[in-house]
Write a protein that holds these residues in place. Structure first.
Motif, PDB file in Angstrom:
ATOM      1  N   THR A 142       3.696  -0.280  -0.338  1.00 40.40           N
ATOM      2  CA  THR A 142       2.432   0.207   0.215  1.00 40.40           C
ATOM      3  C   THR A 142       1.270  -0.112  -0.715  1.00 40.40           C
ATOM      4  OG1 THR A 142       3.552   2.002   1.397  1.00 40.40           O
ATOM      5  CG2 THR A 142       1.198   2.258   1.007  1.00 40.40           C
ATOM      6  N   ASP A 143       1.463   0.116  -2.012  1.00 42.00           N
ATOM      7  CA  ASP A 143       0.406  -0.185  -2.990  1.00 42.00           C
ATOM      8  C   ASP A 143       0.071  -1.678  -2.995  1.00 42.00           C
ATOM      9  OD1 ASP A 143       0.341   2.470  -3.697  1.00 42.00           O
ATOM     10  OD2 ASP A 143       1.511   2.224  -5.539  1.00 42.00           O
ATOM     11  N   ALA A 144       1.098  -2.526  -2.890  1.00 46.50           N
ATOM     12  CA  ALA A 144       0.865  -3.972  -2.865  1.00 46.50           C
ATOM     13  C   ALA A 144       0.092  -4.370  -1.615  1.00 46.50           C
ATOM     14  CB  ALA A 144       2.203  -4.720  -2.931  1.00 46.50           C
ATOM     15  N   ALA A 145       0.476  -3.810  -0.470  1.00 45.00           N
ATOM     16  CA  ALA A 145      -0.216  -4.127   0.780  1.00 45.00           C
ATOM     17  C   ALA A 145      -1.677  -3.681   0.715  1.00 45.00           C
ATOM     18  CB  ALA A 145       0.496  -3.453   1.958  1.00 45.00           C
ATOM     19  N   ARG A 146      -1.903  -2.522   0.110  1.00 45.56           N
ATOM     20  CA  ARG A 146      -3.273  -2.020  -0.014  1.00 45.56           C
ATOM     21  C   ARG A 146      -4.114  -2.940  -0.895  1.00 45.56           C
ATOM     22  NH1 ARG A 146      -2.082   2.601  -1.944  1.00 45.56           N
ATOM     23  NH2 ARG A 146      -1.910   3.663   0.061  1.00 45.56           N
ATOM     24  N   ALA A 147      -3.530  -3.389  -2.008  1.00 49.64           N
ATOM     25  CA  ALA A 147      -4.260  -4.277  -2.915  1.00 49.64           C
ATOM     26  C   ALA A 147      -4.579  -5.610  -2.241  1.00 49.64           C
ATOM     27  CB  ALA A 147      -3.434  -4.512  -4.183  1.00 49.64           C
ATOM     28  N   ILE A 148      -3.631  -6.155  -1.491  1.00 49.13           N
ATOM     29  CA  ILE A 148      -3.851  -7.425  -0.797  1.00 49.13           C
ATOM     30  C   ILE A 148      -4.895  -7.257   0.303  1.00 49.13           C
ATOM     31  CG2 ILE A 148      -2.763  -9.150   0.698  1.00 49.13           C
ATOM     32  CD1 ILE A 148      -0.159  -8.653  -0.925  1.00 49.13           C
ATOM     33  N   ALA A 149      -4.809  -6.148   1.040  1.00 48.15           N
ATOM     34  CA  ALA A 149      -5.789  -5.890   2.099  1.00 48.15           C
ATOM     35  C   ALA A 149      -7.191  -5.771   1.523  1.00 48.15           C
ATOM     36  CB  ALA A 149      -5.412  -4.615   2.858  1.00 48.15           C
ATOM     37  N   ALA A 168       4.837 -10.825  -3.530  1.00 46.24           N
ATOM     38  CA  ALA A 168       5.652 -10.447  -4.684  1.00 46.24           C
ATOM     39  C   ALA A 168       4.819 -10.337  -5.953  1.00 46.24           C
ATOM     40  CB  ALA A 168       6.785 -11.448  -4.875  1.00 46.24           C
ATOM     41  N   SER A 169       3.759 -11.135  -6.040  1.00 47.30           N
ATOM     42  CA  SER A 169       2.913 -11.109  -7.236  1.00 47.30           C
ATOM     43  C   SER A 169       2.102  -9.817  -7.336  1.00 47.30           C
ATOM     44  CB  SER A 169       1.967 -12.313  -7.241  1.00 47.30           C
ATOM     45  OG  SER A 169       0.953 -12.185  -6.255  1.00 47.30           O
ATOM     46  N   HIS A 170       2.052  -9.048  -6.260  1.00 47.21           N
ATOM     47  CA  HIS A 170       1.330  -7.766  -6.274  1.00 47.21           C
ATOM     48  C   HIS A 170       2.274  -6.568  -6.434  1.00 47.21           C
ATOM     49  CE1 HIS A 170      -1.866 -10.356  -4.770  1.00 47.21           C
ATOM     50  NE2 HIS A 170      -2.713  -9.393  -5.080  1.00 47.21           N
ATOM     51  N   LEU A 171       3.563  -6.832  -6.555  1.00 44.52           N
ATOM     52  CA  LEU A 171       4.511  -5.755  -6.819  1.00 44.52           C
ATOM     53  C   LEU A 171       4.545  -5.463  -8.320  1.00 44.52           C
ATOM     54  CD1 LEU A 171       7.459  -6.976  -4.544  1.00 44.52           C
ATOM     55  CD2 LEU A 171       5.826  -5.135  -4.025  1.00 44.52           C
TER      56      LEU A 171
END
Length: 236
Positions: A142-149, A168-171
């Motif tokens: 969820t945190d990765a998706a939020r950062a990408i969004a 994967a680079s945002h995990l």
């Protein structure tokens, strides 16, 4: 150091059964956690001996915050003491420490010990020991998706650029190879919100041993089981 071509590069372990180990002996749960800390030491030593590059241990999950406060306090004090007492050993053995999870939720004293150990071992080139603390894979995703969004909304990236590699680079495991082998102790056959993205093609070994009883022989047996398997990654 022992090295073999079929040795997993990265082993991840769900360390389960400390409480059951203690209950079976009529001991407080805190005694089970203390006994489990010795299994951590032995797992690190075994991985060093056989040439594993990364060892990730599920030490405290995001769901564990729902446990009784007394048990949480005991776990946090055990973590502080483990990091403080094992730091000289990590330095001597060339072990580099990493930590993943929502670390800001940990008590300040714990964070200080973690930050100190990470900084002191940052130039070590041997085994990478990764502690998953206050960690939950759904929260991580969820945190990765939020950062990408957020980056997409700001025009830093376009939706077309979003692929597996970018995600994967945002995990919080960015830069760490996916586990080759996932081990769960105490005989439970579930993932428990651990590295859901990263274990897509991991081999899984379930041990009936509770974590305090999972030692050198059991870890080596799990690696032997891994070596007997043929990893197809979706191919024939």
């Amino acid at each position: 150091m022992e090295t073999r071509n079929d040795t997993p590069r990265h082993i991840a372990i769900i360390m389960d059964g400390n409480g059951r180990w203690a209950n079976a002996r009529g001991l407080p749960r805190a005694d089970g956690h203390r006994a489990g800390a010795e299994s951590v030491r032995e797992a690190v030593e075994t991985c060093r001996q056989i040439g594993v590059e990364y060892l990730t241990l599920f030490a405290f999950s995001s769901e564990n915050w729902n446990r009784p406060k007394k048990e949480i306090d005991s776990l946090m004090k055990l973590l502080e003491r483990f990091l403080r007492e094992k730091l000289p050993e990590m330095l001597k053995q060339n072990v580099r420490l990493h930590a993943i999870g929502r670390l800001h939720l940990l008590p300040e004293k714990c964070r200080r010990e973690i930050d100190n150990a990470i900084e002191r071992t940052r130039n070590n080139t041997g085994l990478n020991l990764v502690l998953a603390l206050s960690y939950g894979s759904r929260e991580e995703i969820t945190d990765a998706a939020r950062a990408i969004a957020s980056k997409a909304a700001n025009g830093e990236i376009s939706p077309e650029e979003i692929d597996n590699e970018l995600f994967a680079s945002h995990l919080c495991t960015a830069g760490i190879p996916d586990p080759d082998l996932l081990i769960r102790t105490s005989g439970e056959s579930r993932i428990s919100n651990f590295l859901l993205w990263q274990i897509s093609y991991s081999e899984i070994v379930i041990s009936k041993k509770n974590w305090p009883d999972f030692r050198n022989a059991e870890l080596r047996a799990a690696v032997e089981e891994y070596a007997r398997r043929h990893r197809r990654f979706g191919t024939v």
